[in-house]
Design an enzyme around this catalytic site. Structure first.
Site, PDB file in Angstrom:
ATOM      1  N   GLU A   9       0.817  -1.222   0.000  1.00 54.12           N
ATOM      2  CA  GLU A   9       0.000   0.000   0.000  1.00 54.12           C
ATOM      3  C   GLU A   9       0.849   1.270   0.000  1.00 54.12           C
ATOM      4  OE1 GLU A   9      -3.550  -0.166   2.429  1.00 54.12           O
ATOM      5  OE2 GLU A   9      -3.542  -2.345   2.373  1.00 54.12           O
TER       6      GLU A   9
ATOM      7  N   TYR B  56      -2.869   5.074   7.126  1.00 57.42           N
ATOM      8  CA  TYR B  56      -2.172   3.799   7.364  1.00 57.42           C
ATOM      9  C   TYR B  56      -0.961   3.673   6.444  1.00 57.42           C
ATOM     10  CZ  TYR B  56      -1.117  -1.174   6.622  1.00 57.42           C
ATOM     11  OH  TYR B  56      -0.463  -2.378   6.451  1.00 57.42           O
TER      12      TYR B  56
HETATM   13  P1  NAD Z   1      -2.755  -7.223  13.010  1.00 57.17           P
HETATM   14  O1  NAD Z   1      -3.459  -5.930  13.196  1.00 57.17           O
HETATM   15  O2  NAD Z   1      -3.543  -8.484  12.919  1.00 57.17           O
HETATM   16  O3  NAD Z   1      -1.696  -7.429  14.186  1.00 57.17           O
HETATM   17  C1  NAD Z   1      -0.901  -6.400  14.677  1.00 57.17           C
HETATM   18  C2  NAD Z   1      -0.285  -6.868  15.986  1.00 57.17           C
HETATM   19  O4  NAD Z   1       0.580  -5.825  16.472  1.00 57.17           O
HETATM   20  C3  NAD Z   1      -1.311  -7.139  17.090  1.00 57.17           C
HETATM   21  O5  NAD Z   1      -0.997  -8.341  17.756  1.00 57.17           O
HETATM   22  C4  NAD Z   1      -1.156  -5.952  18.040  1.00 57.17           C
HETATM   23  O6  NAD Z   1      -1.460  -6.253  19.394  1.00 57.17           O
HETATM   24  C5  NAD Z   1       0.319  -5.618  17.851  1.00 57.17           C
HETATM   25  N1  NAD Z   1       0.646  -4.216  18.177  1.00 57.17           N
HETATM   26  C6  NAD Z   1      -0.019  -3.104  17.777  1.00 57.17           C
HETATM   27  N2  NAD Z   1       0.557  -2.010  18.297  1.00 57.17           N
HETATM   28  C7  NAD Z   1       1.622  -2.440  19.018  1.00 57.17           C
HETATM   29  C8  NAD Z   1       2.623  -1.785  19.798  1.00 57.17           C
HETATM   30  N3  NAD Z   1       2.625  -0.443  19.916  1.00 57.17           N
HETATM   31  N4  NAD Z   1       3.573  -2.523  20.406  1.00 57.17           N
HETATM   32  C9  NAD Z   1       3.558  -3.886  20.298  1.00 57.17           C
HETATM   33  N5  NAD Z   1       2.631  -4.547  19.612  1.00 57.17           N
HETATM   34  C10 NAD Z   1       1.673  -3.840  18.965  1.00 57.17           C
HETATM   35  O7  NAD Z   1      -1.864  -7.009  11.715  1.00 57.17           O
HETATM   36  P2  NAD Z   1      -1.443  -8.051  10.569  1.00 57.17           P
HETATM   37  O8  NAD Z   1      -2.513  -8.078   9.545  1.00 57.17           O
HETATM   38  O9  NAD Z   1      -0.980  -9.291  11.203  1.00 57.17           O
HETATM   39  O10 NAD Z   1      -0.201  -7.280   9.938  1.00 57.17           O
HETATM   40  C11 NAD Z   1       1.109  -7.469  10.467  1.00 57.17           C
HETATM   41  C12 NAD Z   1       2.083  -6.587   9.691  1.00 57.17           C
HETATM   42  O11 NAD Z   1       2.034  -6.918   8.298  1.00 57.17           O
HETATM   43  C13 NAD Z   1       1.739  -5.100   9.791  1.00 57.17           C
HETATM   44  O12 NAD Z   1       2.945  -4.396   9.921  1.00 57.17           O
HETATM   45  C14 NAD Z   1       1.072  -4.793   8.455  1.00 57.17           C
HETATM   46  O13 NAD Z   1       1.307  -3.457   8.078  1.00 57.17           O
HETATM   47  C15 NAD Z   1       1.767  -5.758   7.526  1.00 57.17           C
HETATM   48  N6  NAD Z   1       0.991  -6.222   6.359  1.00 57.17           N
HETATM   49  C16 NAD Z   1      -0.265  -6.745   6.527  1.00 57.17           C
HETATM   50  C17 NAD Z   1      -0.957  -7.222   5.406  1.00 57.17           C
HETATM   51  C18 NAD Z   1      -2.324  -7.841   5.552  1.00 57.17           C
HETATM   52  O14 NAD Z   1      -2.961  -8.145   4.544  1.00 57.17           O
HETATM   53  N7  NAD Z   1      -2.821  -8.097   6.748  1.00 57.17           N
HETATM   54  C19 NAD Z   1      -0.384  -7.141   4.140  1.00 57.17           C
HETATM   55  C20 NAD Z   1       0.906  -6.604   4.022  1.00 57.17           C
HETATM   56  C21 NAD Z   1       1.575  -6.145   5.132  1.00 57.17           C
HETATM   57  P1  TYD Z   2      -9.235  -4.589   3.810  1.00 54.16           P
HETATM   58  O1  TYD Z   2      -9.375  -6.043   4.141  1.00 54.16           O
HETATM   59  O2  TYD Z   2      -9.581  -3.569   4.834  1.00 54.16           O
HETATM   60  O3  TYD Z   2      -7.715  -4.402   3.303  1.00 54.16           O
HETATM   61  P2  TYD Z   2      -7.004  -3.113   2.579  1.00 54.16           P
HETATM   62  O4  TYD Z   2      -7.891  -1.953   2.647  1.00 54.16           O
HETATM   63  O5  TYD Z   2      -5.776  -2.949   3.412  1.00 54.16           O
HETATM   64  O6  TYD Z   2      -6.724  -3.571   1.180  1.00 54.16           O
HETATM   65  O7  TYD Z   2     -10.086  -4.291   2.517  1.00 54.16           O
HETATM   66  C1  TYD Z   2      -9.882  -5.009   1.305  1.00 54.16           C
HETATM   67  C2  TYD Z   2     -10.823  -4.441   0.267  1.00 54.16           C
HETATM   68  O8  TYD Z   2     -12.166  -4.720   0.653  1.00 54.16           O
HETATM   69  C3  TYD Z   2     -10.742  -2.931   0.143  1.00 54.16           C
HETATM   70  O9  TYD Z   2     -10.927  -2.582  -1.244  1.00 54.16           O
HETATM   71  C4  TYD Z   2     -11.917  -2.418   0.954  1.00 54.16           C
HETATM   72  C5  TYD Z   2     -12.950  -3.523   0.779  1.00 54.16           C
HETATM   73  N1  TYD Z   2     -13.886  -3.711   1.918  1.00 54.16           N
HETATM   74  C6  TYD Z   2     -15.279  -3.704   1.681  1.00 54.16           C
HETATM   75  O10 TYD Z   2     -15.751  -3.558   0.535  1.00 54.16           O
HETATM   76  N2  TYD Z   2     -16.116  -3.883   2.759  1.00 54.16           N
HETATM   77  C7  TYD Z   2     -15.651  -4.023   4.038  1.00 54.16           C
HETATM   78  O11 TYD Z   2     -16.481  -4.143   4.992  1.00 54.16           O
HETATM   79  C8  TYD Z   2     -14.230  -4.049   4.258  1.00 54.16           C
HETATM   80  C9  TYD Z   2     -13.666  -4.228   5.639  1.00 54.16           C
HETATM   81  C10 TYD Z   2     -13.393  -3.893   3.157  1.00 54.16           C
END
Ligand code: NAD
Ligand code: TYD
Length: 340
Positions: free
Chosen positions: A131, A154
């Site tokens: 992103e 974000y």
């Molecule tokens: P998540 O929100 O599920 O988990 C985040 C974790 O970080 C939680 O356990 C929370 O308690 C902890 N946390 C938050 N603030 C904190 C702090 N100040 N100190 C210590 N711990 C803290 O997130 P996720 O989806 O598992 O994503 C993990 C990483 O991967 C993030 O950095 C995110 O930007 C990145 N990422 C996520 C996706 C995705 O699709 N979910 C994709 C690409 C990158």
């Molecule tokens: P999301 O899972 O929040 O991931 P990101 O915004 O980081 O890509 O959302 C994925 C896509 O789904 C995004 O285009 C927003 C859309 N979305 C909905 O249409 N409805 C919803 O309730 C949510 C949470 C996301």
């Protein structure tokens, strides 16, 4: 910690990807000692780690990555790899409350980098996101040299953190890598994100809120494939390099929602088009040829199989997500969706 060959500090290891990664490490590297530092925000959930909570090579520490003293003490104890997953990770929350994203994602990263520099961590890996590159039209892919053009608070906070990671490499010679992955899905994803929200709402017979026209495109990767990619970067990543990670699975949100309904035998009448997200990025698509070529990584899971596995997991773990959805998350859901 003594007697182990390698110590890995995972931050944010109680969240979605972090907990999958902790489980992956302990399964595949019995000689590693894994320390998990997590603040346990609303997104952190120790239920994810129940199966390994008493593992002899695992230590959980509840704490904040912004806490310089605590982070310093942990890293001074001897850390070989520091892998930073900890973050505020939800775009919609960053629109209502951007401040916490700056604190955790930017300041927290700098605190970790400083400790890594001071105490000689061998490698620091920043788990970033595609992103940071902003949004694509119908054509093209993000490469590691695409300009940073974040559009949400974000992604702006994640891009800022990436720049600090780069600066610690250039200025101080800290051995760093940055990974930028596309949207993940799989077990233990908090039900505020698209796929688990839609699966759980469908199971509860609730409406499925699709933002705008539903034609926004994301490139989906099964979380285990992401874990293997981070492992490849840990083992073979070259100092200072950025690696894009993607599944090559571009889907519109509407396609995904329809697939979920089909798989669960639920009617499409559950779909509700709701007000769009402000600044909504139209399309993400990742060129992951660099990590494939240089580190010999590729995704195993095809999207259809990965989605079926994920749906099955949510069906078999109703208690896991029901506990979340029936708690304080209800308030969030009301606030975000009632007037949409
Ligand atoms: P998540 O929100 O599920 O988990 C985040 C974790 O970080 C939680 O356990 C929370 O308690 C902890 N946390 C938050 N603030 C904190 C702090 N100040 N100190 C210590 N711990 C803290 O997130 P996720 O989806 O598992 O994503 C993990 C990483 O991967 C993030 O950095 C995110 O930007 C990145 N990422 C996520 C996706 C995705 O699709 N979910 C994709 C690409 C990158
Ligand atoms: P999301 O899972 O929040 O991931 P990101 O915004 O980081 O890509 O959302 C994925 C896509 O789904 C995004 O285009 C927003 C859309 N979305 C909905 O249409 N409805 C919803 O309730 C949510 C949470 C996301």
């Amino acid at each position: 910690m003594k007697g182990q060959d390698i110590t890995v500090l995972v931050t944010g290891g109680a969240g979605f990807i972090g907990s999958n990664f902790v489980l992956y490490l302990l399964k595949n590297y019995p000689q590693f000692h894994v320390i998990n530092l997590d603040k346990l925000t609303y997104a952190g959930n120790l239920d994810n780690l129940k199966s390994i909570e008493n593992h002899p090579n695992y230590t959980f520490i509840k704490g904040d990555i912004c806490d310089e003293k605590l982070v310093g003490e942990i890293v001074a104890g001897g850390v070989d790899y520091l892998i930073n997953f900890a973050a505020e990770s939800h775009v919609d929350r960053s629109i209502t409350d951007p401040g916490i994203f700056v604190r955790t994602n930017v300041l927290g990263t700098q605190v970790l980098l400083e400790a890594a520099k001071k105490y000689g961590v061998k490698k620091y890996i920043q788990i970033s996101t595609d992103e940071v590159y902003g949004s694509l039209d119908k054509e093209g892919y993000f490469t590691e040299t695409s300009p940073l053009a974040p559009n949400s608070p974000y992604s702006a906070s994640k891009a800022s953190a990436d720049l600090f990671v780069r600066a610690y490499y250039k200025t101080f010679g800290l051995n760093v890598n940055i990974t930028r992955c596309s949207n993940n899905y799989g077990p233990y994803q908090f039900p505020e994100k698209l796929i688990p929200l839609m699966i759980s709402n469908a199971l509860e017979g609730k409406e499925l809120p699709v933002y705008g026209d539903g034609l926004y495109v994301r490139d989906w990767l099964y979380v285990e494939d992401h874990c293997r990619a981070i492992d490849a970067v840990m083992q073979r990543g070259k100092p200072g390099e950025i690696y894009n990670i993607g599944g090559g699975n571009e889907k519109t949100n509407l396609e995904i929602v329809r697939l979920i309904l089909q798989e669960l035998n639920k009617p499409e009448s559950l779909i509700r088009f709701v007000k769009d997200r402000p600044g909504h990025d139209r399309r993400y698509a990742i060129d992951s040829s660099k990590i494939q070529r240089e580190l010999n990584w590729r995704p195993y899971y095809d999207f259809t199989d990965g989605l079926k596995l994920t749906i099955r997991w949510y069906l078999e773990h109703v208690d896991w997500w029901y506990k979340i959805k029936s708690g304080e998350y209800q308030e969030y859901y009301q606030k975000m969706y009632q007037d949409r």
